[in-house]
Design a protein around this motif. Structure first.
Motif, PDB file in Angstrom:
ATOM      1  N   SER A   1       4.000  12.936  -0.450  1.00 29.15           N
ATOM      2  CA  SER A   1       3.601  11.691  -1.123  1.00 29.15           C
ATOM      3  C   SER A   1       3.726  10.501  -0.174  1.00 29.15           C
ATOM      4  CB  SER A   1       4.459  11.451  -2.364  1.00 29.15           C
ATOM      5  OG  SER A   1       4.295  12.490  -3.293  1.00 29.15           O
ATOM      6  N   PHE A   2       4.796  10.503   0.606  1.00 28.54           N
ATOM      7  CA  PHE A   2       4.972   9.408   1.561  1.00 28.54           C
ATOM      8  C   PHE A   2       3.867   9.422   2.614  1.00 28.54           C
ATOM      9  CE2 PHE A   2       6.617   7.945   5.684  1.00 28.54           C
ATOM     10  CZ  PHE A   2       6.839   6.611   5.366  1.00 28.54           C
ATOM     11  N   ILE A   3       3.531  10.606   3.101  1.00 32.21           N
ATOM     12  CA  ILE A   3       2.466  10.731   4.109  1.00 32.21           C
ATOM     13  C   ILE A   3       1.145  10.205   3.552  1.00 32.21           C
ATOM     14  CG2 ILE A   3       1.051  12.392   5.393  1.00 32.21           C
ATOM     15  CD1 ILE A   3       3.640  14.088   5.696  1.00 32.21           C
ATOM     16  N   GLU A   4       0.805  10.594   2.332  1.00 32.33           N
ATOM     17  CA  GLU A   4      -0.444  10.130   1.707  1.00 32.33           C
ATOM     18  C   GLU A   4      -0.466   8.608   1.597  1.00 32.33           C
ATOM     19  OE1 GLU A   4      -0.959  12.062  -2.026  1.00 32.33           O
ATOM     20  OE2 GLU A   4      -1.002  14.086  -1.156  1.00 32.33           O
ATOM     21  N   ARG A   5       0.673   8.047   1.254  1.00 26.43           N
ATOM     22  CA  ARG A   5       0.776   6.593   1.085  1.00 26.43           C
ATOM     23  C   ARG A   5       0.493   5.861   2.399  1.00 26.43           C
ATOM     24  NH1 ARG A   5       6.180   3.612  -1.273  1.00 26.43           N
ATOM     25  NH2 ARG A   5       5.797   1.514  -0.458  1.00 26.43           N
ATOM     26  N   VAL A   6       1.132   6.315   3.478  1.00 21.77           N
ATOM     27  CA  VAL A   6       0.946   5.650   4.771  1.00 21.77           C
ATOM     28  C   VAL A   6      -0.487   5.836   5.260  1.00 21.77           C
ATOM     29  CG1 VAL A   6       1.668   5.584   7.187  1.00 21.77           C
ATOM     30  CG2 VAL A   6       3.375   5.871   5.383  1.00 21.77           C
ATOM     31  N   GLN A   7      -1.015   7.038   5.114  1.00 22.90           N
ATOM     32  CA  GLN A   7      -2.383   7.297   5.555  1.00 22.90           C
ATOM     33  C   GLN A   7      -3.386   6.414   4.814  1.00 22.90           C
ATOM     34  OE1 GLN A   7      -2.599  11.579   4.977  1.00 22.90           O
ATOM     35  NE2 GLN A   7      -2.310  11.960   7.180  1.00 22.90           N
ATOM     36  N   LYS A   8      -3.143   6.174   3.533  1.00 20.72           N
ATOM     37  CA  LYS A   8      -4.041   5.311   2.758  1.00 20.72           C
ATOM     38  C   LYS A   8      -3.950   3.859   3.240  1.00 20.72           C
ATOM     39  CE  LYS A   8      -5.550   4.354  -1.974  1.00 20.72           C
ATOM     40  NZ  LYS A   8      -5.986   2.989  -1.669  1.00 20.72           N
ATOM     41  N   GLU A   9      -2.728   3.398   3.538  1.00 17.98           N
ATOM     42  CA  GLU A   9      -2.557   2.032   4.057  1.00 17.98           C
ATOM     43  C   GLU A   9      -3.333   1.857   5.358  1.00 17.98           C
ATOM     44  OE1 GLU A   9       1.099  -0.340   4.287  1.00 17.98           O
ATOM     45  OE2 GLU A   9       2.051   1.258   3.104  1.00 17.98           O
ATOM     46  N   VAL A  10      -3.261   2.863   6.214  1.00 20.37           N
ATOM     47  CA  VAL A  10      -3.939   2.791   7.503  1.00 20.37           C
ATOM     48  C   VAL A  10      -5.451   2.835   7.309  1.00 20.37           C
ATOM     49  CG1 VAL A  10      -4.318   3.974   9.699  1.00 20.37           C
ATOM     50  CG2 VAL A  10      -2.002   3.777   8.760  1.00 20.37           C
ATOM     51  N   LYS A  11      -5.915   3.749   6.465  1.00 21.29           N
ATOM     52  CA  LYS A  11      -7.353   3.892   6.227  1.00 21.29           C
ATOM     53  C   LYS A  11      -7.936   2.629   5.614  1.00 21.29           C
ATOM     54  CE  LYS A  11     -10.731   6.630   3.648  1.00 21.29           C
ATOM     55  NZ  LYS A  11     -10.939   7.669   2.613  1.00 21.29           N
ATOM     56  N   ASP A  12      -7.199   2.018   4.686  1.00 22.80           N
ATOM     57  CA  ASP A  12      -7.695   0.827   3.992  1.00 22.80           C
ATOM     58  C   ASP A  12      -7.422  -0.465   4.751  1.00 22.80           C
ATOM     59  OD1 ASP A  12      -8.473   2.573   2.030  1.00 22.80           O
ATOM     60  OD2 ASP A  12      -6.838   2.097   0.644  1.00 22.80           O
ATOM     61  N   LEU A  13      -6.794  -0.359   5.925  1.00 21.89           N
ATOM     62  CA  LEU A  13      -6.475  -1.532   6.752  1.00 21.89           C
ATOM     63  C   LEU A  13      -5.700  -2.572   5.954  1.00 21.89           C
ATOM     64  CD1 LEU A  13      -9.955  -1.960   8.498  1.00 21.89           C
ATOM     65  CD2 LEU A  13      -7.999  -0.651   9.318  1.00 21.89           C
ATOM     66  N   VAL A  14      -4.693  -2.119   5.244  1.00 24.33           N
ATOM     67  CA  VAL A  14      -3.917  -3.009   4.373  1.00 24.33           C
ATOM     68  C   VAL A  14      -3.161  -4.026   5.221  1.00 24.33           C
ATOM     69  CG1 VAL A  14      -2.026  -3.134   2.713  1.00 24.33           C
ATOM     70  CG2 VAL A  14      -3.691  -1.273   2.571  1.00 24.33           C
ATOM     71  N   THR A  15      -3.294  -5.299   4.874  1.00 21.44           N
ATOM     72  CA  THR A  15      -2.616  -6.360   5.637  1.00 21.44           C
ATOM     73  C   THR A  15      -1.639  -7.148   4.782  1.00 21.44           C
ATOM     74  OG1 THR A  15      -4.464  -7.858   5.180  1.00 21.44           O
ATOM     75  CG2 THR A  15      -4.499  -6.665   7.262  1.00 21.44           C
ATOM     76  N   GLU A  16      -1.515  -6.830   3.509  1.00 19.93           N
ATOM     77  CA  GLU A  16      -0.605  -7.577   2.632  1.00 19.93           C
ATOM     78  C   GLU A  16       0.772  -6.912   2.592  1.00 19.93           C
ATOM     79  OE1 GLU A  16      -4.034  -9.241  -0.416  1.00 19.93           O
ATOM     80  OE2 GLU A  16      -2.544  -7.815  -1.133  1.00 19.93           O
TER      81      GLU A  16
END
Length: 646
Positions: free
Chosen positions: A631-646
């Motif tokens: 679950s943690f891996i999926e979370r980080v990968q999504k942040e990276v893919k979505d270019l989250v800046t907040e």
């Protein structure tokens, strides 16, 4: 009768000539109290300036930019008077108003200490309480020089000697203090009550390393105490975010006196951020049809003579060799354009091939003065996401818009799209030596560019004299934490260099035609972008950019094997991770991780090791409890893919 047309369109009539201050007083006593200067027929004038003919007049207050400058310029004179009172042998240099404040340069034996600044502030307060009027007077050149020589003011004598023959030489007097100055100034010292001396620095006389190093005192001044306090709070916040300090503390870059100023050393972490950004940019440019190139770091002077850089930019270049002694003289490149033009000219091109879009991650060199160096923002060697679009005249508008769209995408991805502004930089027709090309070509290109910018709906300001020497440009501006505005990206419309480099394409009619060239960057200078991101996020870089995305903290040595297994799994999934194996208490490790501004700290104890979990402490939410590793891996990968800046 003299007619004065005011800002609101109303007209005041006077029997005889009056000063700007007297007109302000006639309008209202309140306006006279807050007046700082006047705008007469579009020119900024001192309050003492006498208007003797029909004119348009705006009374400038502290709310106006030029009014602020007059207010702060007066504060700089009060500082200089305080210095002369406390340190009489000190010689005066210059003391202008600047963005957010003022400074004054002094030739003093020894530098100013923090205690000196406190003493000077106290003396400045006395000068304000003395309510000294500022009296302006003019002198012929020989008398002006004599006055300054009698006062042992060598720098002022040099300034007078350098003034044009027709220049009016004016001075301002405050009590016993006299200073060479063109103004404008306030009427009295009593109005400058909210001020602060902020720091000191060294500064070469006239900005040249060949001259003596002077002591510069910086300060700021406001017309309201509350505004000064708010500004000082911003300064404290700026210190916390200053990339030059924070970048070093976080281990992103360092410098070495043995290597030289303006030549920063990126550490493993800083280099990782640069690599992430570079790969991101190059991949995006490839998606948008760019052809990547790799060109030399230097070239013969012949190349720069063709481009015009040798005659217009030579002082800003590192030249290798002596033109009078050597057969060949080389120079490190300050730009990439002529190198990519050589690639274009290696083949013949049809209109069907255009546009051709070249991109390059370019290492460039500019011979900046030592006094201009600052961290990663102003450097002598830097890396630019450079590019040039070679197109037909009817493709210019679409290609220019695409270049701007790429910039907007990059700025949004970095999370700074709301922090930028745009400047339309035009040529100065009164300074022809600065530019190549004729007036008709400049006016045509600027008109074309204005149509494009207006069609894009960009909110921009115009700046005469800021164009490149070969064409107008759109500058993307970013204001750093110190309030200084820097150009971070440019898009330039070039009508001149294609002809200079004999660049052609074969048009549909079989004739040779000159292409248009668009010079552009997508993310700007990587070093400056890194500095900008450090300051924007106070060192807490978004997860997708962060050099270390997660740090694993074992509670004891018993869980080292599991920690290593977690680290290997995360690395295999593309997550940048470190493990803190030190025999320290977990509380200390957590505090250290937070100081390093790492997005995720993963605490590993017995429960986590048994259940294939990680206890997550995020930078944003704090303690989030245990999560399955997947679950943690999926979370980080999504942040990276979505270019989250907040």
């Amino acid at each position: 009768m003299i007619k004065i047309t005011l800002k609101d369109g109303s007209i005041k009539e006077y029997q005889s000539s009056l000063s700007i201050y007297d007109i302000a007083k006639d309008i209202s006593e309140g306006l006279a109290r807050v007046a700082c200067a006047g705008l007469v027929n579009g020119e900024v004038k001192d309050l003492r300036h006498v208007i003797a003919e029909d004119s348009e007049l705006s009374i400038l207050t502290f709310d106006d930019e030029e009014g602020k400058k007059a207010f702060r310029h007066t504060a700089s004179h009060i500082l200089a008077q305080a210095v002369k009172r406390l340190y009489p042998s000190t010689k005066l240099a210059i003391g202008p108003a600047i963005d957010e404040g003022f400074y004054y340069d002094f030739d003093k034996e020894g530098s100013f200490s923090y205690e000196d600044l406190e003493k000077l502030e106290s003396e400045m307060k006395k000068i304000v309480k003395e309510e000294l009027p500022l009296e302006r007077f003019e002198l012929p050149r020989n008398e002006a020089i004599k006055l300054m020589e009698e006062r042992n003011e060598d720098y002022k004598v040099e300034l007078i000697n350098d003034l044009p023959e027709e220049e009016i030489i004016s001075f301002y007097k405050m009590g016993e203090f006299v200073d060479l100055c063109a103004g404008p100034h306030l009427m009295n010292t009593k109005f400058v009550k909210a001020f602060k001396l902020t720091h000191t620095a060294g500064a070469y006389w006239r900005g040249s390393e060949k001259n003596k190093m002077l002591s510069r005192i910086y300060g700021t001044a406001y017309n309201k105490k509350a505004d000064l306090e708010a500004h000082l709070e911003r300064l404290e916040e700026a210190k916390k975010r200053d990339h030059n300090r924070l970048g070093r503390e976080l281990g992103l870059f360092t410098t070495s006196e043995a290597i030289g100023q303006g030549l920063p050393l990126l550490t493993g972490k800083g280099s990782k951020v640069m690599q992430i950004l570079q790969r991101f940019v190059e991949d995006e440019e490839e998606k948008r049809g760019y052809i990547i190139t790799k060109t030399p770091f230097m070239a013969k002077s012949d190349l720069y003579k063709i481009s015009g850089h040798w005659s217009h930019y030579k002082d800003g270049m590192f030249v290798l060799g002596d033109e009078e002694k050597d057969d060949e003289v080389f120079a490190l490149r300050p730009m990439t354009c002529p190198f990519q033009f050589a690639i274009y000219n290696a083949d013949q091109h049809s209109y069907r091939e255009l546009p051709i879009r070249y991109s390059e991650t370019s290492t460039l060199f500019r011979n900046e003065a030592s006094g201009e160096m600052h961290g990663l923002i102003r450097v002598r060697q830097f890396t630019l996401a450079d590019g040039h679009i070679i197109c037909t005249p009817d493709q210019v508008e679409e290609e220019f818009k695409k270049a701007v769209d790429l910039i907007k995408f990059m700025m949004k991805s970095l999370g700074i799209h709301n922090d930028i502004s745009y400047r339309f930089s035009k040529w100065d027709p009164n300074n022809r030596e600065k530019y190549i090309g004729d007036e008709a070509a400049w006016e045509s290109s600027q008109a074309k560019m204005k149509v494009i910018l207006d069609d894009l709906g960009i909110n921009y300001k115009e700046a005469e004299g800021e164009a490149a020497f070969y064409g107008p440009k759109l500058d993307v501006q970013f204001t750093n934490v110190h309030g200084k505005e820097d150009t971070i990206i440019t898009v330039q419309l070039d009508f001149a260099l294609a002809e200079r480099f004999n660049m052609y394409y074969i048009d549909k009619d079989g004739e040779k035609k000159l292409p248009y060239i668009i010079h552009r960057s997508s993310i700007g200078c990587y070093e400056r972008t890194l500095a900008m991101l450090i300051e924007k996020y106070a060192g807490a870089l978004p997860t997708w950019i962060a050099p270390v995305q997660a740090k694993i903290l074992p509670i004891s040595e018993k869980y080292h094997d599991y920690c290593q297994s977690v680290a290997e799994t995360l690395k295999a999934k593309g997550i940048r991770v470190e493990v803190d194996y030190r025999a320290e208490k977990i509380g200390y490790k957590i505090r250290q991780g937070r100081m390093e501004k790492i997005p995720y700290l993963l605490i590993i104890g017995e429960k986590e090791a048994e259940n294939n979990q990680v206890a997550v402490r995020s930078r944003k939410n704090g303690d989030e409890g245990a999560l399955p590793l997947d679950s943690f891996i999926e979370r980080v990968q999504k942040e990276v893919k979505d270019l989250v800046t907040e």
